[in-house]
Design an enzyme around this catalytic site. Structure first.
Site, PDB file in Angstrom:
ATOM      1  N   ILE A  51      -8.348  19.986   5.708  1.00  0.00           N
ATOM      2  CA  ILE A  51      -8.924  19.976   4.359  1.00  0.00           C
ATOM      3  C   ILE A  51      -8.459  21.242   3.622  1.00  0.00           C
ATOM      4  O   ILE A  51      -8.873  22.346   3.972  1.00  0.00           O
ATOM      5  CB  ILE A  51     -10.468  19.957   4.419  1.00  0.00           C
ATOM      6  CG1 ILE A  51     -10.962  18.769   5.255  1.00  0.00           C
ATOM      7  CG2 ILE A  51     -11.070  19.928   3.016  1.00  0.00           C
ATOM      8  CD1 ILE A  51     -12.445  18.825   5.609  1.00  0.00           C
ATOM      9  N   ARG A  52      -7.594  21.087   2.653  1.00  0.00           N
ATOM     10  CA  ARG A  52      -6.999  22.251   1.974  1.00  0.00           C
ATOM     11  C   ARG A  52      -6.631  23.311   3.023  1.00  0.00           C
ATOM     12  O   ARG A  52      -6.964  24.486   2.899  1.00  0.00           O
ATOM     13  CB  ARG A  52      -7.962  22.835   0.941  1.00  0.00           C
ATOM     14  CG  ARG A  52      -7.942  22.052  -0.361  1.00  0.00           C
ATOM     15  CD  ARG A  52      -8.610  22.795  -1.499  1.00  0.00           C
ATOM     16  NE  ARG A  52      -9.955  23.171  -1.156  1.00  0.00           N
ATOM     17  CZ  ARG A  52     -10.445  24.404  -1.242  1.00  0.00           C
ATOM     18  NH1 ARG A  52      -9.694  25.384  -1.707  1.00  0.00           N
ATOM     19  NH2 ARG A  52     -11.672  24.667  -0.904  1.00  0.00           N
ATOM     20  N   HIS A  92     -10.373  21.188  11.641  1.00  0.00           N
ATOM     21  CA  HIS A  92     -11.823  21.303  11.829  1.00  0.00           C
ATOM     22  C   HIS A  92     -12.333  20.432  12.975  1.00  0.00           C
ATOM     23  O   HIS A  92     -12.891  19.358  12.723  1.00  0.00           O
ATOM     24  CB  HIS A  92     -12.539  20.810  10.572  1.00  0.00           C
ATOM     25  CG  HIS A  92     -12.336  21.637   9.348  1.00  0.00           C
ATOM     26  ND1 HIS A  92     -13.147  22.689   9.018  1.00  0.00           N
ATOM     27  CD2 HIS A  92     -11.420  21.540   8.358  1.00  0.00           C
ATOM     28  CE1 HIS A  92     -12.750  23.216   7.877  1.00  0.00           C
ATOM     29  NE2 HIS A  92     -11.696  22.534   7.448  1.00  0.00           N
ATOM     30  N   CYS A 112      -9.873  26.855   9.904  1.00  0.00           N
ATOM     31  CA  CYS A 112      -9.472  26.737   8.497  1.00  0.00           C
ATOM     32  C   CYS A 112      -9.710  28.050   7.740  1.00  0.00           C
ATOM     33  O   CYS A 112      -8.977  29.003   7.957  1.00  0.00           O
ATOM     34  CB  CYS A 112     -10.182  25.537   7.871  1.00  0.00           C
ATOM     35  SG  CYS A 112      -9.324  24.917   6.414  1.00  0.00           S
ATOM     36  N   GLU A 170     -14.970  20.687  14.488  1.00  0.00           N
ATOM     37  CA  GLU A 170     -16.436  20.562  14.358  1.00  0.00           C
ATOM     38  C   GLU A 170     -16.840  19.321  13.564  1.00  0.00           C
ATOM     39  O   GLU A 170     -18.008  18.943  13.553  1.00  0.00           O
ATOM     40  CB  GLU A 170     -17.029  21.835  13.721  1.00  0.00           C
ATOM     41  CG  GLU A 170     -16.771  22.027  12.229  1.00  0.00           C
ATOM     42  CD  GLU A 170     -15.396  22.612  11.909  1.00  0.00           C
ATOM     43  OE1 GLU A 170     -14.528  22.652  12.804  1.00  0.00           O
ATOM     44  OE2 GLU A 170     -15.194  23.002  10.743  1.00  0.00           O
ATOM     45  N   GLY A 222     -14.539  26.709   5.095  1.00  0.00           N
ATOM     46  CA  GLY A 222     -15.245  26.891   3.835  1.00  0.00           C
ATOM     47  C   GLY A 222     -14.261  27.433   2.820  1.00  0.00           C
ATOM     48  O   GLY A 222     -13.210  26.840   2.607  1.00  0.00           O
ATOM     49  N   GLU A 223     -14.582  28.570   2.265  1.00  0.00           N
ATOM     50  CA  GLU A 223     -13.679  29.182   1.279  1.00  0.00           C
ATOM     51  C   GLU A 223     -13.512  30.648   1.670  1.00  0.00           C
ATOM     52  O   GLU A 223     -14.458  31.424   1.597  1.00  0.00           O
ATOM     53  CB  GLU A 223     -14.258  29.017  -0.127  1.00  0.00           C
ATOM     54  CG  GLU A 223     -13.199  28.788  -1.182  1.00  0.00           C
ATOM     55  CD  GLU A 223     -12.320  30.015  -1.359  1.00  0.00           C
ATOM     56  OE1 GLU A 223     -11.072  29.909  -1.252  1.00  0.00           O
ATOM     57  OE2 GLU A 223     -12.879  31.101  -1.580  1.00  0.00           O
ATOM     58  N   SER A 224     -12.289  30.993   2.078  1.00  0.00           N
ATOM     59  CA  SER A 224     -12.093  32.302   2.696  1.00  0.00           C
ATOM     60  C   SER A 224     -12.332  33.464   1.738  1.00  0.00           C
ATOM     61  O   SER A 224     -12.796  34.530   2.157  1.00  0.00           O
ATOM     62  CB  SER A 224     -10.700  32.389   3.307  1.00  0.00           C
ATOM     63  OG  SER A 224      -9.710  32.117   2.340  1.00  0.00           O
ATOM     64  N   ARG A 271      -2.440  30.235   2.690  1.00  0.00           N
ATOM     65  CA  ARG A 271      -3.630  29.472   2.279  1.00  0.00           C
ATOM     66  C   ARG A 271      -3.211  28.182   1.583  1.00  0.00           C
ATOM     67  O   ARG A 271      -2.201  28.134   0.901  1.00  0.00           O
ATOM     68  CB  ARG A 271      -4.490  30.287   1.325  1.00  0.00           C
ATOM     69  CG  ARG A 271      -5.021  31.572   1.911  1.00  0.00           C
ATOM     70  CD  ARG A 271      -5.852  32.339   0.880  1.00  0.00           C
ATOM     71  NE  ARG A 271      -6.920  31.495   0.399  1.00  0.00           N
ATOM     72  CZ  ARG A 271      -7.241  31.363  -0.896  1.00  0.00           C
ATOM     73  NH1 ARG A 271      -6.562  32.004  -1.825  1.00  0.00           N
ATOM     74  NH2 ARG A 271      -8.223  30.572  -1.253  1.00  0.00           N
TER      75      ARG A 271
HETATM   76  N1  GLN Z   1      -8.433  26.583   1.403  1.00  0.00           N
HETATM   77  C1  GLN Z   1      -9.615  27.204   1.912  1.00  0.00           C
HETATM   78  C2  GLN Z   1      -9.502  28.717   1.846  1.00  0.00           C
HETATM   79  O1  GLN Z   1      -8.591  29.257   1.339  1.00  0.00           O
HETATM   80  C3  GLN Z   1      -9.910  26.775   3.322  1.00  0.00           C
HETATM   81  C4  GLN Z   1     -10.364  25.343   3.350  1.00  0.00           C
HETATM   82  C5  GLN Z   1     -11.241  24.990   4.511  1.00  0.00           C
HETATM   83  O2  GLN Z   1     -11.788  25.854   5.203  1.00  0.00           O
HETATM   84  N2  GLN Z   1     -11.444  23.717   4.687  1.00  0.00           N
HETATM   85  O3  GLN Z   1     -10.381  29.388   2.306  1.00  0.00           O
END
Ligand code: GLN
Length: 202
Positions: free
Chosen positions: A140-141, A176, A82, A178, A50-52, A111
């Protein structure tokens, strides 16, 4: 295996549902964790992608950050994908202001190291401890691990960068599993939780 282990997914933000499905397929009883009382009831926990920064801020807001640290310190198995990997890092190279981590793995994580959203990619990744050939890594990112300390074991690399790490009962991947329908990495985690629970009840 005796009774199925109960594994929570931290459900503040991110791809919670996909982890619940993967854990159930891998033989666990899976449930969402949003409150300290729910955390207290699980045998292991997944920190989703997600987004940390958001996950970190919500964890503080929901009064979960200290309970999370306490349980990880006490040896509860934990698996971060991630953003979840970032949450397990003892140190982030480029934290956003106010961003905290749970910690638990002696590693430094960068990150967004593999680039932006539109540079997301898939690659075959060989993971130590996962039998049956490489897993499909969805990045993903994604972060990568710049370096690990003596206690942490590198389980996988991609393009010369560390993308999977384990330290004791803490497991982290940049990618990921999942999202792929291949639940072998979740299977490894379910085994870790099972082993811990069995040892704990001796
Ligand atoms: N770039 C995201 C972060 O800094 C992580 C991306 C992801 O969980 N797919 O949290």
């Amino acid at each position: 295996m005796s009774e199925a282990p109960v594994i929570g997914v931290l459900a503040l933000q991110g791809d919670v549902r996909e982890h619940l499905t993967a854990l159930a397929s891998a033989g666990a009883v899976a449930g969402a964790v949003r409150r300290p009382e729910e955390l207290a009831e699980v045998d292991g926990l997944v920190l989703p992608g997600g987004e940390s920064t958001t996950i970190s801020k919500l964890a503080v807001l929901f009064g979960l950050m200290e309970p999370l640290r306490a349980r990880v310190r006490a040896g509860m198995p934990v698996y971060g994908t991630c953003a979840g990997m970032i949450m397990l890092a003892d140190k982030i190279l480029d934290p956003r202001s106010g961003q905290e981590t749970v910690g638990g793995i002696d590693m430094i994580v960068r990150r967004n190291a593999f680039g932006r959203q539109n540079e997301s990619f898939e690659a075959a990744v060989d993971v130590e401890g996962v039998a049956g050939g490489p897993v499909e890594g969805v990045f993903i990112r994604a972060p990568w691990v710049e370096s690990v300390g003596a206690g942490a074991e590198v389980l996988a690399e991609h393009d010369g960068h560390i993308v999977a790490v384990r330290q004791g009962n803490a497991l982290a991947t940049s990618f990921h599993p999942e999202l792929t329908g291949d639940h072998r990495v979740h299977g490894l985690f379910v085994e870790m939780v099972h082993a811990w629970r069995t040892a704990d009840s001796l």
